[in-house]
Design an enzyme around this catalytic site. Sequence first.
Site, short mmCIF file in Angstrom:
data_model
loop_
_atom_site.label_atom_id
_atom_site.label_comp_id
_atom_site.label_asym_id
_atom_site.label_seq_id
_atom_site.Cartn_x
_atom_site.Cartn_y
_atom_site.Cartn_z
N ASP A 11 -0.91 -0.44 -11.79
CA ASP A 11 -1.20 0.86 -12.41
C ASP A 11 -1.54 0.34 -13.70
O ASP A 11 -0.83 -0.89 -14.26
CB ASP A 11 0.01 2.39 -12.96
CG ASP A 11 0.15 2.89 -11.98
OD1 ASP A 11 -0.85 3.20 -10.80
OD2 ASP A 11 1.27 3.50 -11.75
N ASP A 130 -5.02 13.61 -3.02
CA ASP A 130 -3.99 13.16 -3.41
C ASP A 130 -3.63 15.02 -2.48
O ASP A 130 -4.54 15.76 -3.69
CB ASP A 130 -3.22 13.60 -4.94
CG ASP A 130 -3.97 12.08 -5.40
OD1 ASP A 130 -3.81 11.56 -4.83
OD2 ASP A 130 -3.94 12.10 -6.93
#
Lengths: 251, 193
Positions: A11, A130
């Site tokens: 990230d 997702d």
Amino acid sequence: MLTKRIIPCLDIKNGRTVKGINFVNLIDAGDPVILAKQYADLGADELVFLDISATLEGRKTMLEMVLKVAEQVNIPFTVGGGISSIEDVDALLKCGADKVSINSSAVKRPDLVNELADKFGSQCVVVAIDAKQINGEWFVHLAGGTIPTKINLFDWAKQVEKRGAGEILFTSMNNDGTKAGFANEALAKLSSELNIPIIASGGAGTVQHFIDTFTVGKSDAALAASVFHFGEIAILELKEALKKKNIPVRI
Amino acid sequence: MKLIIINYGAGNIKSIQFAFKRLGVDAILSNNIDEIRTADKVIFPGVGEASTAMKMLQESGLDKVIPTLKQPVLGICLGMQLMCNSSEEGDTKGLGIFNVNVKKFSKVVKVPQMGWNVIYDLKSDLFTGIKEKEFMYLVHSFYAENCEEAIATTDYEIEYASALQKDNFYGVQFHPEKSGVEGSKILENFLNL
């Protein structure tokens, strides 16, 4: 034989890795280039960088980071997060990214998948999905899982394959962060109903979870973050364990 | 060493340029025919769709130039495929350097083949120091059939030519620029040809 891929995910916020990184003796654990090189040396097959910068300035910094990674890292890498146009993708590929991953922007405007595949080739278009299982049915969620939709996971995956996606990165929100294993039932269904590679994401906690996702889940690749970043699982040991189970890996 | 990467608009060539930079060589991007002719070594890259890439070559006249080059030329991925007789992708006529046709993988396997697979039956100076069954990174939906000019073979559904050579022309289906230390070694070998 084509091998199963192990993919650490980093990230990135404003050009720096976030969510603590805590393995081996890194001089600067926040520097994505140092980390990326380290992972490449440790046997990672690919890398994913997820841009979580919220500002325009942060996004510009991301391009500079991609350029530096491409300069120094000799394995393929994907960049995702906030990509919504041909221009975004063009800029990332010109900086040396191998693939881009799109998510919410594809749901909002599915033609984006076709446009990217036509212009840059399917091989660099990863569609990230997702999804959350609610009462037995898998629903696609947007904006990092915060916005539910009524779109069925499998319908959406088949649609993006038809539109030219080269790969699917499926994150199960039920499993993500639990360290209780990947969503193998859904993964196996995706893998049998689609003819493009499927990357499993969400739930990695033990070596056995990786074995399960490649055998039961029929995944082509497995992505994880914290188990690698915190040194809970060493990539080489993981691959040796997979090899012992006759799962093809690159060692 | 004057190393040219042919820049005809097809695909991501930054990675190739960086890979040579890591070897200490500044590769020049060019579509200038005179410059390409006078280079010591030429890289012919390509990512994308065959018929579109071939059109770009024709528009710049490079389709006539490439087969007449005398120095070592290395085609990478789609570059290698375009050096073959023909491709099923977009029903494209190739440059005809390699006497082989390019076909599409059947639906028995996932397409594209994406990831690391091994190369074996290595038969060229390009692979000096590379062991049999070394892993290389591949991303492709079409493949060159196994043939006499094959200098490396890979197995995905069937055995196909993952590298080709004829005289001064070399082609690799995999991406040496993304295949770790071993891929880098292959690029170094090419520079030393």
